[in-house]
Design a protein around this motif. Sequence first.
Motif, PDB file in Angstrom:
ATOM      1  N   ASN A 118      57.464  45.891   7.966  1.00 19.86           N
ATOM      2  CA  ASN A 118      58.368  46.185   9.028  1.00 19.86           C
ATOM      3  C   ASN A 118      59.092  47.360   8.783  1.00 19.86           C
ATOM      4  OD1 ASN A 118      57.939  43.600  10.327  1.00 19.86           O
ATOM      5  ND2 ASN A 118      59.674  42.696   9.547  1.00 19.86           N
ATOM      6  N   THR A 119      58.987  48.116   7.548  1.00 21.58           N
ATOM      7  CA  THR A 119      59.500  49.211   7.043  1.00 21.58           C
ATOM      8  C   THR A 119      58.524  50.194   6.874  1.00 21.58           C
ATOM      9  OG1 THR A 119      59.795  48.679   4.711  1.00 21.58           O
ATOM     10  CG2 THR A 119      61.557  47.822   6.020  1.00 21.58           C
ATOM     11  N   VAL A 120      57.299  50.398   7.349  1.00 22.62           N
ATOM     12  CA  VAL A 120      56.235  51.117   7.065  1.00 22.62           C
ATOM     13  C   VAL A 120      55.657  51.536   8.238  1.00 22.62           C
ATOM     14  CG1 VAL A 120      55.624  50.257   4.902  1.00 22.62           C
ATOM     15  CG2 VAL A 120      54.377  49.633   6.920  1.00 22.62           C
ATOM     16  N   SER A 121      55.016  52.666   8.346  1.00 18.08           N
ATOM     17  CA  SER A 121      54.551  53.311   9.916  1.00 18.08           C
ATOM     18  C   SER A 121      53.275  52.379  10.231  1.00 18.08           C
ATOM     19  CB  SER A 121      54.096  54.461   9.721  1.00 18.08           C
ATOM     20  OG  SER A 121      53.005  54.777   8.844  1.00 18.08           O
ATOM     21  N   GLU A 122      53.006  52.520  11.408  1.00 19.08           N
ATOM     22  CA  GLU A 122      51.763  51.406  11.988  1.00 19.08           C
ATOM     23  C   GLU A 122      50.555  51.825  11.054  1.00 19.08           C
ATOM     24  OE1 GLU A 122      49.743  50.237  16.245  1.00 19.08           O
ATOM     25  OE2 GLU A 122      51.508  51.633  16.209  1.00 19.08           O
ATOM     26  N   GLU A 123      50.402  53.125  10.961  1.00 19.68           N
ATOM     27  CA  GLU A 123      49.219  53.339  10.319  1.00 19.68           C
ATOM     28  C   GLU A 123      49.092  52.749   8.777  1.00 19.68           C
ATOM     29  OE1 GLU A 123      51.330  55.549  11.930  1.00 19.68           O
ATOM     30  OE2 GLU A 123      50.464  56.469  13.490  1.00 19.68           O
ATOM     31  N   ILE A 124      50.282  52.895   8.113  1.00 19.70           N
ATOM     32  CA  ILE A 124      49.912  52.450   6.801  1.00 19.70           C
ATOM     33  C   ILE A 124      50.011  50.858   7.064  1.00 19.70           C
ATOM     34  CG2 ILE A 124      51.334  51.992   4.461  1.00 19.70           C
ATOM     35  CD1 ILE A 124      52.460  54.746   5.176  1.00 19.70           C
ATOM     36  N   SER A 125      50.603  50.334   7.841  1.00 20.68           N
ATOM     37  CA  SER A 125      50.604  48.740   7.798  1.00 20.68           C
ATOM     38  C   SER A 125      49.218  48.106   8.325  1.00 20.68           C
ATOM     39  CB  SER A 125      51.708  48.361   8.713  1.00 20.68           C
ATOM     40  OG  SER A 125      51.370  48.621  10.098  1.00 20.68           O
ATOM     41  N   ASN A 126      48.429  48.933   9.095  1.00 18.66           N
ATOM     42  CA  ASN A 126      47.307  48.569   9.321  1.00 18.66           C
ATOM     43  C   ASN A 126      46.298  48.163   8.088  1.00 18.66           C
ATOM     44  OD1 ASN A 126      47.774  48.456  12.299  1.00 18.66           O
ATOM     45  ND2 ASN A 126      47.018  50.387  12.619  1.00 18.66           N
TER      46      ASN A 126
END
Length: 296
Positions: A118-126
């Motif tokens: 929840n605290t990382v950007s979408e690009e990283i969480s993907n």
Amino acid sequence: MRRTSYANVVINGANDDSENTPHDEVPNSGDLDDASFITSNGHPLYLQNVDHPGLVLISKKLTGTENFGPWKRSLSIALSAKNKLGLLNGSVPMPDAESPLRAQWERVNDMVISWILNTVSEEISNGMDFVNTAQEVWEELTGQFSSIDGHRIYQILKDLHALEQGDKSVEIYYHKMKNLWDEYVALEPTTTCKCSAKCDSHLVVEARHQRKRLLQFIIGLNDSFSNARGQILMMDPLPSITQAYSLVKQEEKQRQKHVSSNAFLGNVKSDISTTSPTVSSAGTNNVLPDSTSSKK
């Protein structure tokens, strides 16, 4: 027979000889790991009623190497407050499949994974969709971004060297510098001398760092604060950077009051001039003739 719970081992240590509390007894169970002992914040597998997968623990979002240091520190503090760091550093490992704590551990593990993502950007969480444990997520992020701390340290020092007040207020300028210094210290912590318990070399080193920050702060101020800069440099001993900031901030407020006062007086004069009666070239006021005299 006296039994020691998993929670008691985590909280008090395996060799705790203190008196039993009501939760120390395991009724009709020979298993040392009993889920019934997860009843307080002291247990790392305890979840509060307000805990849910959508909870956002910190406002910072990890976007890359440029903010990994502050993000990691902020999230570590938040997870420590939740007593969940053990799932990141391995001190609370996955219980055996037969353990009654296995289901609760998996639940808490999934919760912590959600909190991290929840605290990382979408690009990283993907790229983290198929990671199974919170420890693996944490190690993956650390491996991706902390290995190039040298580049971030270089950028911080470069930004500090180029930082000046410019068109920024004293407050914004000061906090921008402070944030850079704090991040630098987090990435490059000062080593502590261990030669003697009475050694105070770390105090000398810290005083040197504080003096360097003070000088950098007043050097970057605009020339309009040259008087304040001179007064600070004449102090013996030199003030701390927070004291110097307060002095400069106070002078800035006094200037703002002076400017506001002058602007107010200027508006008053303008209003008076526009409402005053006009004067003719003969030096008499242009007023309408008295109605009684016109009748005569």
